[in-house]
Write a protein that holds these residues in place. Structure first.
Motif, PDB file in Angstrom:
ATOM      1  N   GLU A   1       0.804  -1.214   0.000  1.00 19.05           N
ATOM      2  CA  GLU A   1       0.000   0.000   0.000  1.00 19.05           C
ATOM      3  C   GLU A   1       0.843   1.273   0.000  1.00 19.05           C
ATOM      4  O   GLU A   1       0.374   2.336  -0.403  1.00 19.05           O
ATOM      5  CB  GLU A   1      -0.890   0.045   1.252  1.00 19.05           C
ATOM      6  N   TYR A   2       2.062   1.178   0.457  1.00 19.51           N
ATOM      7  CA  TYR A   2       2.868   2.363   0.758  1.00 19.51           C
ATOM      8  C   TYR A   2       3.018   3.284  -0.450  1.00 19.51           C
ATOM      9  O   TYR A   2       2.765   4.493  -0.347  1.00 19.51           O
ATOM     10  CB  TYR A   2       4.243   1.929   1.280  1.00 19.51           C
ATOM     11  N   ASP A   3       3.420   2.737  -1.583  1.00 18.33           N
ATOM     12  CA  ASP A   3       3.630   3.572  -2.769  1.00 18.33           C
ATOM     13  C   ASP A   3       2.355   4.320  -3.142  1.00 18.33           C
ATOM     14  O   ASP A   3       2.395   5.503  -3.507  1.00 18.33           O
ATOM     15  CB  ASP A   3       4.071   2.710  -3.957  1.00 18.33           C
ATOM     16  N   ASP A   4       1.231   3.644  -3.051  1.00 21.13           N
ATOM     17  CA  ASP A   4      -0.048   4.238  -3.414  1.00 21.13           C
ATOM     18  C   ASP A   4      -0.403   5.376  -2.460  1.00 21.13           C
ATOM     19  O   ASP A   4      -0.923   6.422  -2.877  1.00 21.13           O
ATOM     20  CB  ASP A   4      -1.130   3.163  -3.397  1.00 21.13           C
ATOM     21  N   VAL A   5      -0.138   5.191  -1.166  1.00 20.18           N
ATOM     22  CA  VAL A   5      -0.411   6.234  -0.175  1.00 20.18           C
ATOM     23  C   VAL A   5       0.399   7.491  -0.491  1.00 20.18           C
ATOM     24  O   VAL A   5      -0.142   8.603  -0.542  1.00 20.18           O
ATOM     25  CB  VAL A   5      -0.097   5.734   1.254  1.00 20.18           C
ATOM     26  N   ILE A   6       1.694   7.321  -0.724  1.00 23.27           N
ATOM     27  CA  ILE A   6       2.548   8.491  -0.973  1.00 23.27           C
ATOM     28  C   ILE A   6       2.184   9.157  -2.297  1.00 23.27           C
ATOM     29  O   ILE A   6       2.054  10.388  -2.375  1.00 23.27           O
ATOM     30  CB  ILE A   6       4.036   8.092  -0.967  1.00 23.27           C
ATOM     31  N   ARG A   7       1.994   8.363  -3.328  1.00 17.88           N
ATOM     32  CA  ARG A   7       1.672   8.935  -4.644  1.00 17.88           C
ATOM     33  C   ARG A   7       0.332   9.675  -4.599  1.00 17.88           C
ATOM     34  O   ARG A   7       0.184  10.758  -5.186  1.00 17.88           O
ATOM     35  CB  ARG A   7       1.648   7.841  -5.702  1.00 17.88           C
TER      36      ARG A   7
ATOM     37  N   GLU B   1      10.707   8.654  -2.912  1.00 19.33           N
ATOM     38  CA  GLU B   1      11.285   9.552  -3.911  1.00 19.33           C
ATOM     39  C   GLU B   1      10.681   9.275  -5.286  1.00 19.33           C
ATOM     40  O   GLU B   1      10.315  10.207  -6.013  1.00 19.33           O
ATOM     41  CB  GLU B   1      12.803   9.390  -3.953  1.00 19.33           C
ATOM     42  N   ALA B   2      10.538   8.000  -5.644  1.00 17.00           N
ATOM     43  CA  ALA B   2       9.958   7.644  -6.944  1.00 17.00           C
ATOM     44  C   ALA B   2       8.499   8.076  -7.054  1.00 17.00           C
ATOM     45  O   ALA B   2       8.011   8.384  -8.145  1.00 17.00           O
ATOM     46  CB  ALA B   2      10.078   6.134  -7.167  1.00 17.00           C
ATOM     47  N   ALA B   3       7.804   8.112  -5.917  1.00 16.86           N
ATOM     48  CA  ALA B   3       6.393   8.513  -5.910  1.00 16.86           C
ATOM     49  C   ALA B   3       6.227  10.024  -5.948  1.00 16.86           C
ATOM     50  O   ALA B   3       5.097  10.516  -6.021  1.00 16.86           O
ATOM     51  CB  ALA B   3       5.700   7.945  -4.680  1.00 16.86           C
TER      52      ALA B   3
END
Length: 301
Positions: free
Chosen positions: A64-70, A101-103
């Motif tokens: 879920e983490y990437d989706d939260v940050i993005r 950083e990528a997000a």
């Protein structure tokens, strides 16, 4: 935004740590979170910290983490920087920092490493590894199991140009004074204790111009009013809000462990901006506690 720009922006105003939206099934609610970030960033926050402590970083899955940050980055106002929480051991923290950083995050907040106490040399190495893994700004968050002396913090600052901030979650005024004198304006200093408003006045006198406000999640206008009163040394407003809102809120927060987060999510629901329930192992406020919080909001917001 350059590192200097980010550092200046963080120190220029109040910081908000949004709760993370979960749906009825407990899954991440992307749409609800998007609306929340748009609403919060429409107020005068100097920065938004996604997946921080109030955002239940500790319960957000790797999937879920990437989706939260993005989602936070894409739905915040362009002039409001989003910083992402990272934590756990060094390998996991480095991986999460790269994902943030990528997000599109403008920076990261390094939350305490998991469970263990560690010697200063280990924390210095931990911070250096995280800083060296990314090009965005990094803020170190000091807590009971993650402490750096002024000399240790200086070691990281000297070798990591992208270390831009020190957030205090310990509450040792003597340590903060020593750090302020040794580090100076090399780092932006952030107040980060639970209900940080209580420490805002003495910290301001040491040059700590900002702090993290959890109540920004449900009473942003009140949070900003208190922040401005502190900066203007408006003692009448400070005393009134402290007696009428913040001290009773602390009494409620201290009733049960974990309420520093549970209480904030309950507040968001009470003002019509529900983010769903907290994830276990946290627990919800009971009916009487919710009524106490409702009355506090009604009397002060």
């Amino acid at each position: 935004m350059t590192l200097d720009d980010l550092k200046a922006r963080i120190g220029s105003g109040l910081l908000s740590f949004p709760v993370t939206d979960f749906g009825p099934d407990g899954a991440f609610d992307r749409d609800g979170y998007a609306r929340r970030l748009d609403w919060l960033s429409s107020h005068e926050a100097a920065g938004l910290f996604a997946a921080g402590g109030t955002g239940e970083f500790f319960s957000i899955g790797y999937d879920e983490y990437d989706d939260v940050i993005r989602t936070a980055v894409e739905n915040s106002r362009p002039d409001v920087p989003v910083l992402a929480g990272v934590g756990y051991g060094t390998r996991m923290a480095v991986d999460l920092a790269r994902r943030a950083e990528a997000a599109g995050a403008a920076g990261i907040l390094v939350l305490p490493h998991y469970l263990m106490m560690a010697e200063e040399a280990g924390i210095v190495a931990h911070m250096r590894a995280i800083c060296n893994a990314v090009g965005i700004g990094v803020i170190y968050y000091a807590r009971d199991n993650s402490r750096l002396s002024p000399a240790g913090l200086e070691q990281v600052a000297e070798t990591c140009p992208n270390l831009i901030g020190y957030k205090d979650g310990i509450g040792d005024l003597q340590l903060m004074q020593r750090i302020a004198h040794r580090i100076g304006d090399r780092l932006v200093h952030v107040g980060g204790l639970p209900t940080a408003e209580v420490f805002a006045q003495p910290y301001l006198e040491m040059g700590v111009t900002t702090y993290s406000s959890a109540v920004f999640n449900f009473v942003p206008e009140l949070a900003l009013r208190f922040y401005r009163a502190v900066r203007q040394r408006d003692h009448a407003t400070i005393d009134a809000l402290m007696r009428g809102f913040y001290l009773p809120l602390i009494e409620l927060r201290d009733k049960k462990r974990g309420y520093a987060v549970s209480m904030i999510k309950a507040g968001a629901e009470l003002v019509g901006r529900s983010a769903g329930k907290v994830r276990t192992p946290l627990t919800e406020l009971d009916a009487g506690e919710r009524e106490t919080l409702r009355a506090l909001i009604a009397a002060n917001a």
